[in-house]
Motif scaffolding. Structure first.
Motif, mmCIF file in Angstrom:
data_model
loop_
_atom_site.group_PDB
_atom_site.id
_atom_site.type_symbol
_atom_site.label_atom_id
_atom_site.label_comp_id
_atom_site.label_asym_id
_atom_site.label_seq_id
_atom_site.Cartn_x
_atom_site.Cartn_y
_atom_site.Cartn_z
ATOM 1 N N VAL A 57 0.838 -1.200 0.000
ATOM 2 C CA VAL A 57 0.000 0.000 0.000
ATOM 3 C C VAL A 57 0.874 1.252 0.000
ATOM 4 O O VAL A 57 1.843 1.343 0.762
ATOM 5 C CB VAL A 57 -0.918 0.041 1.245
ATOM 6 N N THR A 58 0.534 2.198 -0.865
ATOM 7 C CA THR A 58 1.143 3.534 -0.851
ATOM 8 C C THR A 58 0.073 4.533 -0.453
ATOM 9 O O THR A 58 -1.038 4.518 -1.017
ATOM 10 C CB THR A 58 1.705 3.915 -2.232
ATOM 11 N N MET A 59 0.385 5.391 0.508
ATOM 12 C CA MET A 59 -0.541 6.443 0.937
ATOM 13 C C MET A 59 -0.098 7.768 0.319
ATOM 14 O O MET A 59 0.965 8.305 0.667
ATOM 15 C CB MET A 59 -0.565 6.561 2.469
ATOM 16 N N TYR A 60 -0.902 8.264 -0.626
ATOM 17 C CA TYR A 60 -0.663 9.568 -1.257
ATOM 18 C C TYR A 60 -1.561 10.563 -0.529
ATOM 19 O O TYR A 60 -2.722 10.773 -0.906
ATOM 20 C CB TYR A 60 -0.993 9.497 -2.746
ATOM 21 N N GLY A 61 -1.015 11.160 0.551
ATOM 22 C CA GLY A 61 -1.844 11.979 1.424
ATOM 23 C C GLY A 61 -1.569 13.469 1.295
ATOM 24 O O GLY A 61 -0.921 13.944 0.358
ATOM 25 N N LEU A 62 -2.060 14.197 2.287
ATOM 26 C CA LEU A 62 -1.960 15.669 2.224
ATOM 27 C C LEU A 62 -0.519 16.157 2.332
ATOM 28 O O LEU A 62 -0.233 17.328 2.053
ATOM 29 C CB LEU A 62 -2.799 16.289 3.334
ATOM 30 N N THR A 73 -1.871 10.520 -7.843
ATOM 31 C CA THR A 73 -1.744 9.064 -7.639
ATOM 32 C C THR A 73 -1.437 8.353 -8.951
ATOM 33 O O THR A 73 -0.576 7.472 -9.006
ATOM 34 C CB THR A 73 -3.073 8.491 -7.071
ATOM 35 N N VAL A 74 -2.123 8.739 -10.019
ATOM 36 C CA VAL A 74 -1.882 8.055 -11.303
ATOM 37 C C VAL A 74 -0.565 8.510 -11.927
ATOM 38 O O VAL A 74 0.077 7.741 -12.651
ATOM 39 C CB VAL A 74 -3.071 8.224 -12.268
ATOM 40 N N CYS A 75 -0.119 9.725 -11.592
ATOM 41 C CA CYS A 75 1.245 10.122 -11.998
ATOM 42 C C CYS A 75 2.260 9.200 -11.317
ATOM 43 O O CYS A 75 3.229 8.752 -11.946
ATOM 44 C CB CYS A 75 1.520 11.570 -11.608
ATOM 45 N N ALA A 76 1.969 8.868 -10.055
ATOM 46 C CA ALA A 76 2.888 7.986 -9.314
ATOM 47 C C ALA A 76 2.890 6.568 -9.876
ATOM 48 O O ALA A 76 3.900 5.854 -9.791
ATOM 49 C CB ALA A 76 2.500 7.959 -7.841
ATOM 50 N N LEU A 123 8.077 10.370 -6.553
ATOM 51 C CA LEU A 123 7.493 10.384 -5.207
ATOM 52 C C LEU A 123 8.508 9.828 -4.213
ATOM 53 O O LEU A 123 9.187 8.844 -4.499
ATOM 54 C CB LEU A 123 6.251 9.480 -5.209
ATOM 55 N N THR A 124 8.630 10.491 -3.071
ATOM 56 C CA THR A 124 9.501 9.995 -2.003
ATOM 57 C C THR A 124 8.632 9.412 -0.899
ATOM 58 O O THR A 124 7.772 10.115 -0.358
ATOM 59 C CB THR A 124 10.353 11.153 -1.428
ATOM 60 N N THR A 125 8.830 8.136 -0.601
ATOM 61 C CA THR A 125 8.004 7.484 0.423
ATOM 62 C C THR A 125 8.890 6.911 1.519
ATOM 63 O O THR A 125 10.090 6.697 1.329
ATOM 64 C CB THR A 125 7.177 6.325 -0.178
ATOM 65 N N GLN A 126 8.277 6.705 2.679
ATOM 66 C CA GLN A 126 8.962 6.015 3.774
ATOM 67 C C GLN A 126 7.947 5.078 4.428
ATOM 68 O O GLN A 126 6.757 5.410 4.482
ATOM 69 C CB GLN A 126 9.508 7.027 4.800
ATOM 70 N N ASP A 172 8.016 15.484 -6.442
ATOM 71 C CA ASP A 172 8.576 16.483 -7.358
ATOM 72 C C ASP A 172 7.383 17.096 -8.086
ATOM 73 O O ASP A 172 6.931 16.591 -9.122
ATOM 74 C CB ASP A 172 9.550 15.791 -8.332
ATOM 75 N N GLY A 173 6.871 18.187 -7.520
ATOM 76 C CA GLY A 173 5.609 18.762 -7.983
ATOM 77 C C GLY A 173 5.657 19.203 -9.433
ATOM 78 O O GLY A 173 4.733 18.921 -10.210
ATOM 79 N N ARG A 174 6.740 19.849 -9.840
ATOM 80 C CA ARG A 174 6.822 20.346 -11.226
ATOM 81 C C ARG A 174 6.885 19.187 -12.210
ATOM 82 O O ARG A 174 6.306 19.234 -13.281
ATOM 83 C CB ARG A 174 8.048 21.250 -11.392
#
Ligand code: RIB
Ligand code: CA
Length: 320
Positions: free
Chosen positions: A191-196, A246-249, A256-259, A306-308
């Motif tokens: 599971v990946t959480m793409y949150g606020l 999420t679909v970009c990820a 995306l940087t996750t931990q 990486d927003g841009r």
């Protein structure tokens, strides 16, 4: 590379629409099905909005199914103050596209078991309250074999939007979120959480939106109009693509940087109801002494984006 098979669970929604447009148009995604759930607006309006957005994207005959009309326990609470009375900024239009005769959970089960049969694994991308996902995983745990990963928009490690503590998708149905995440842990589904913590960092400007609207492509025109609506709602000259991150990820995970953290959902009725408690403690002694017996689900929590990079990915995919 072969396109990644994806199923989306949506509460279309301005940013769910931006996500759907991207998923249909990006060559790296094969959108297998879309399931609808109450959230930003009622489930039937979500279904109508979803079908219209698929029309605008020129999507093939992708099955769209109706899911839960309400959360597990509490009454639904819409987000019309953000998404407008129709949930789509007033841009929703009728569609001749038919709904699947199957309820959402059954469509999900059939698609995922079909993937098991062909040796595939589908990426599940919920960008809405997790009611359908909770029902699916507890009713049909066998579908886990057909799931590559769940990448969901929801939650936060750093404060909420629906309340000071909780993000809207989780706050809308905290019980479903707790069930879905616990079930995913029980079933070893990544599971990946793409949150606020990242949600607001992928933004498109009014000028970029105007460029999208200036073309003849209905998908680009709709996307540009939705960005402009969101800019107007928040009184800004730029707006987040929200769920579409999420679909970009899915197609560009390196943006995306996750931990990996343990995550629990607060179910009490206090100010923190619906909060995703991201456990950042690293010393095992703390965990051993922790009085809370429930084992949290280990989740890849998005901490930076990486927003841009994702904004440009979304713009070039939608803008052609
Ligand atoms: O908190 C943002 C989320 O709530 C997004 O999915 C938006 O569409 C709303 O559903
Ligand atoms: Ca949404």
């Amino acid at each position: 590379m072969n396109p990644i098979p994806v199923i989306m669970d949506v509460d279309t929604g301005i940013d769910d629409a931006m996500s759907l447009l991207f998923a249909v148009r990006h060559p790296g995604i094969e959108l297998r099905a879309v399931t609808c759930v109450a959230g930003n607006t009622g489930v039937d309006q979500v279904a109508a909005n979803t079908r219209y957005v698929l029309d605008a994207a020129g999507a093939p005959d992708i099955p769209v199914a109706r899911g839960s009309a309400r959360p597990m326990l509490v009454p639904p609470a819409d987000a019309s103050h953000v998404h407008g009375a129709d949930g789509l900024g007033g841009f929703s239009r009728p569609s001749d596209r038919r709904m699947s005769p199957l309820p959402a959970v059954e469509l999900l089960r059939r698609e995922l078991m079909g993937a098991v049969g062909t040796g595939e694994r589908i990426t599940l991308v919920p960008s809405a309250p997790l009611t359908n996902i909770a029902l699916l995983l507890r009713t049909h745990p066998e579908v886990a074999a057909g799931i590559e990963r769940i990448i969901f928009m929801g939650g936060s490690a750093s404060g909420g939007n629906a309340t000071a503590a909780a993000e809207f998708n989780i706050w809308h149905d905290p019980e479903a979120a707790a069930i879905a995440l616990t079930a995913a842990g029980d079933l070893d589904i990544p599971v990946t959480m793409y949150g606020l913590d990242v949600f607001n960092d992928v933004v498109v400007t009014r000028d970029e939106a105007a460029a999208l609207r200036s073309g003849l492509d209905p998908a680009a025109q709709l996307a540009g109009s939705l960005i402009r609506f969101a800019c107007d709602i928040f009184g800004q000259d730029e707006a987040t693509i929200g769920d579409a991150g999420t679909v970009c990820a899915v197609v560009d995970p390196d943006g995306l940087t996750t931990q990996r953290f343990g995550v629990r959902v607060e179910l009490g009725n206090g100010f923190a109801r619906g909060q995703t408690l991201v456990d950042r403690r690293t010393w095992t002694g703390d965990h051993k002494a922790d009085p809370h017996s429930t084992k949290p689900t280990m989740i890849d929590v998005a901490l930076a984006v990486d927003g841009r990079r994702y904004a440009d990915l979304w713009l070039t995919t939608i803008g052609g």
